[in-house]
Design a protein around this motif. Structure first.
Motif, PDB file in Angstrom:
ATOM      1  N   LEU A   1       0.810  -1.221   0.000  1.00 17.08           N
ATOM      2  CA  LEU A   1       0.000   0.000   0.000  1.00 17.08           C
ATOM      3  C   LEU A   1       0.843   1.272   0.000  1.00 17.08           C
ATOM      4  O   LEU A   1       0.675   2.132  -0.867  1.00 17.08           O
ATOM      5  N   GLU A   2       1.747   1.416   0.937  1.00 14.91           N
ATOM      6  CA  GLU A   2       2.528   2.657   1.063  1.00 14.91           C
ATOM      7  C   GLU A   2       3.408   2.892  -0.162  1.00 14.91           C
ATOM      8  O   GLU A   2       3.481   4.002  -0.686  1.00 14.91           O
ATOM      9  N   SER A   3       4.084   1.855  -0.624  1.00 15.64           N
ATOM     10  CA  SER A   3       4.960   1.991  -1.792  1.00 15.64           C
ATOM     11  C   SER A   3       4.152   2.307  -3.052  1.00 15.64           C
ATOM     12  O   SER A   3       4.590   3.099  -3.894  1.00 15.64           O
TER      13      SER A   3
ATOM     14  N   GLU B   1       3.245   5.959  -2.847  1.00 19.37           N
ATOM     15  CA  GLU B   1       4.470   6.754  -3.026  1.00 19.37           C
ATOM     16  C   GLU B   1       4.874   6.847  -4.497  1.00 19.37           C
ATOM     17  O   GLU B   1       5.262   7.902  -4.982  1.00 19.37           O
ATOM     18  N   ASN B   2       4.786   5.743  -5.228  1.00 22.51           N
ATOM     19  CA  ASN B   2       5.250   5.711  -6.618  1.00 22.51           C
ATOM     20  C   ASN B   2       4.181   6.112  -7.626  1.00 22.51           C
ATOM     21  O   ASN B   2       4.502   6.643  -8.684  1.00 22.51           O
ATOM     22  N   ALA B   3       2.925   5.860  -7.312  1.00 21.70           N
ATOM     23  CA  ALA B   3       1.840   6.178  -8.251  1.00 21.70           C
ATOM     24  C   ALA B   3       1.377   7.624  -8.148  1.00 21.70           C
ATOM     25  O   ALA B   3       0.868   8.177  -9.118  1.00 21.70           O
ATOM     26  N   ASN B   4       1.554   8.237  -7.006  1.00 21.05           N
ATOM     27  CA  ASN B   4       1.082   9.601  -6.804  1.00 21.05           C
ATOM     28  C   ASN B   4       2.108  10.593  -7.356  1.00 21.05           C
ATOM     29  O   ASN B   4       2.785  11.312  -6.617  1.00 21.05           O
ATOM     30  N   ASN B   5       2.219  10.620  -8.677  1.00 22.24           N
ATOM     31  CA  ASN B   5       3.225  11.417  -9.356  1.00 22.24           C
ATOM     32  C   ASN B   5       2.618  11.916 -10.667  1.00 22.24           C
ATOM     33  O   ASN B   5       2.179  11.117 -11.496  1.00 22.24           O
TER      34      ASN B   5
ATOM     35  N   LYS C   1      -4.464   6.605  -0.762  1.00 20.78           N
ATOM     36  CA  LYS C   1      -4.459   5.289  -0.116  1.00 20.78           C
ATOM     37  C   LYS C   1      -5.717   4.504  -0.478  1.00 20.78           C
ATOM     38  O   LYS C   1      -5.669   3.286  -0.626  1.00 20.78           O
ATOM     39  N   GLU C   2      -6.836   5.204  -0.636  1.00 18.64           N
ATOM     40  CA  GLU C   2      -8.081   4.524  -1.027  1.00 18.64           C
ATOM     41  C   GLU C   2      -7.949   3.940  -2.430  1.00 18.64           C
ATOM     42  O   GLU C   2      -8.427   2.830  -2.698  1.00 18.64           O
TER      43      GLU C   2
ATOM     44  N   ALA D   1      -5.143   3.007  -3.834  1.00 13.48           N
ATOM     45  CA  ALA D   1      -4.221   1.874  -3.707  1.00 13.48           C
ATOM     46  C   ALA D   1      -4.930   0.663  -3.112  1.00 13.48           C
ATOM     47  O   ALA D   1      -4.760  -0.464  -3.593  1.00 13.48           O
ATOM     48  N   ARG D   2      -5.717   0.871  -2.084  1.00 15.96           N
ATOM     49  CA  ARG D   2      -6.460  -0.229  -1.452  1.00 15.96           C
ATOM     50  C   ARG D   2      -7.380  -0.890  -2.475  1.00 15.96           C
ATOM     51  O   ARG D   2      -7.451  -2.114  -2.564  1.00 15.96           O
ATOM     52  N   HIS D   3      -8.101  -0.072  -3.247  1.00 17.64           N
ATOM     53  CA  HIS D   3      -9.016  -0.597  -4.265  1.00 17.64           C
ATOM     54  C   HIS D   3      -8.247  -1.453  -5.287  1.00 17.64           C
ATOM     55  O   HIS D   3      -8.676  -2.559  -5.633  1.00 17.64           O
ATOM     56  N   TRP D   4      -7.111  -0.944  -5.787  1.00 17.84           N
ATOM     57  CA  TRP D   4      -6.325  -1.669  -6.782  1.00 17.84           C
ATOM     58  C   TRP D   4      -5.793  -2.990  -6.212  1.00 17.84           C
ATOM     59  O   TRP D   4      -5.886  -4.040  -6.836  1.00 17.84           O
ATOM     60  N   ILE D   5      -5.252  -2.929  -5.006  1.00 19.97           N
ATOM     61  CA  ILE D   5      -4.712  -4.139  -4.385  1.00 19.97           C
ATOM     62  C   ILE D   5      -5.816  -5.175  -4.189  1.00 19.97           C
ATOM     63  O   ILE D   5      -5.624  -6.366  -4.463  1.00 19.97           O
ATOM     64  N   ASP D   6      -6.991  -4.741  -3.771  1.00 15.04           N
ATOM     65  CA  ASP D   6      -8.110  -5.682  -3.585  1.00 15.04           C
ATOM     66  C   ASP D   6      -8.508  -6.334  -4.907  1.00 15.04           C
ATOM     67  O   ASP D   6      -8.765  -7.544  -4.954  1.00 15.04           O
TER      68      ASP D   6
END
Length: 174
Positions: free
Chosen positions: A18-20, A23-27, A44-45, A47-52
């Motif tokens: 999540l954190e990484s 960090e890398n996508a928010n650019n 973070k939301e 990222a959470r959605h994508w990871i799920d």
């Protein structure tokens, strides 16, 4: 499942990414070269959605985290086409800016192409990227992809039109 190279590992996304991922996508530079489905800012939301989504993929996997230095720093995926295009796969990818120019995505594409031709009934893999994205053009060419077409004024991003280019790779023996 993992696909291992010298500079990266392709693997499924997991909660600890999540954190990484944020960090890398928010650019903005990453966002500027991707379709609008990729959000900016990347939260973070998001990222959470994508990871799920990725954690619940059926096998064989079509979306992988690109890991280097023990962190997920990008993504690479396949879109399986349907109907008369069913023998085609679109490949897409992004990498965190601080990892650009290290050969990571070049190797990730090679790993993914080999995986795609081994696991899916496809004879052609293609990528469409925005005109001016010379990094994408170079990594595709390094992997044997050939220029097919320019789609003029086919992109509307950041309130302006741009061309896109299509590069493809055919399965050996076809």
């Amino acid at each position: 499942m993992e696909l291992r190279g010298l500079t990266c590992i392709l693997r499924n996304w997991c909660d600890s990414d999540l954190e990484s991922l944020v960090e890398n996508a928010n650019n903005k530079k990453v966002y500027d070269n991707l379709r609008d489905l990729f959000p900016h800012p990347y939260t973070k939301e998001d990222a959470r959605h994508w990871i799920d989504i990725c954690k619940n993929q059926a096998l064989p996997l079509t979306n992988f985290a690109v890991e280097t230095e023990g962190k997920a720093v990008g993504s690479i995926g396949l879109v399986l086409k349907e109907d008369v295009h069913r023998k085609n796969i679109e490949i897409g990818y992004w990498l965190g800016e601080k990892y650009w120019g290290r050969g990571i995505i070049t190797e990730a594409i090679k790993l993914m192409v080999d995986y795609a031709f081994e696991n899916f009934d496809a004879v052609r893999i293609y990528a469409e990227f925005f005109n001016g994205n010379t990094g994408s053009q170079r990594v595709l060419e390094k992997n044997g992809f050939k220029y097919e077409a320019t789609l003029y004024q086919s992109i509307f991003k950041n309130n302006r039109f741009n061309d896109s280019k299509i590069y493809s790779l055919l399965k050996k023996g076809i």
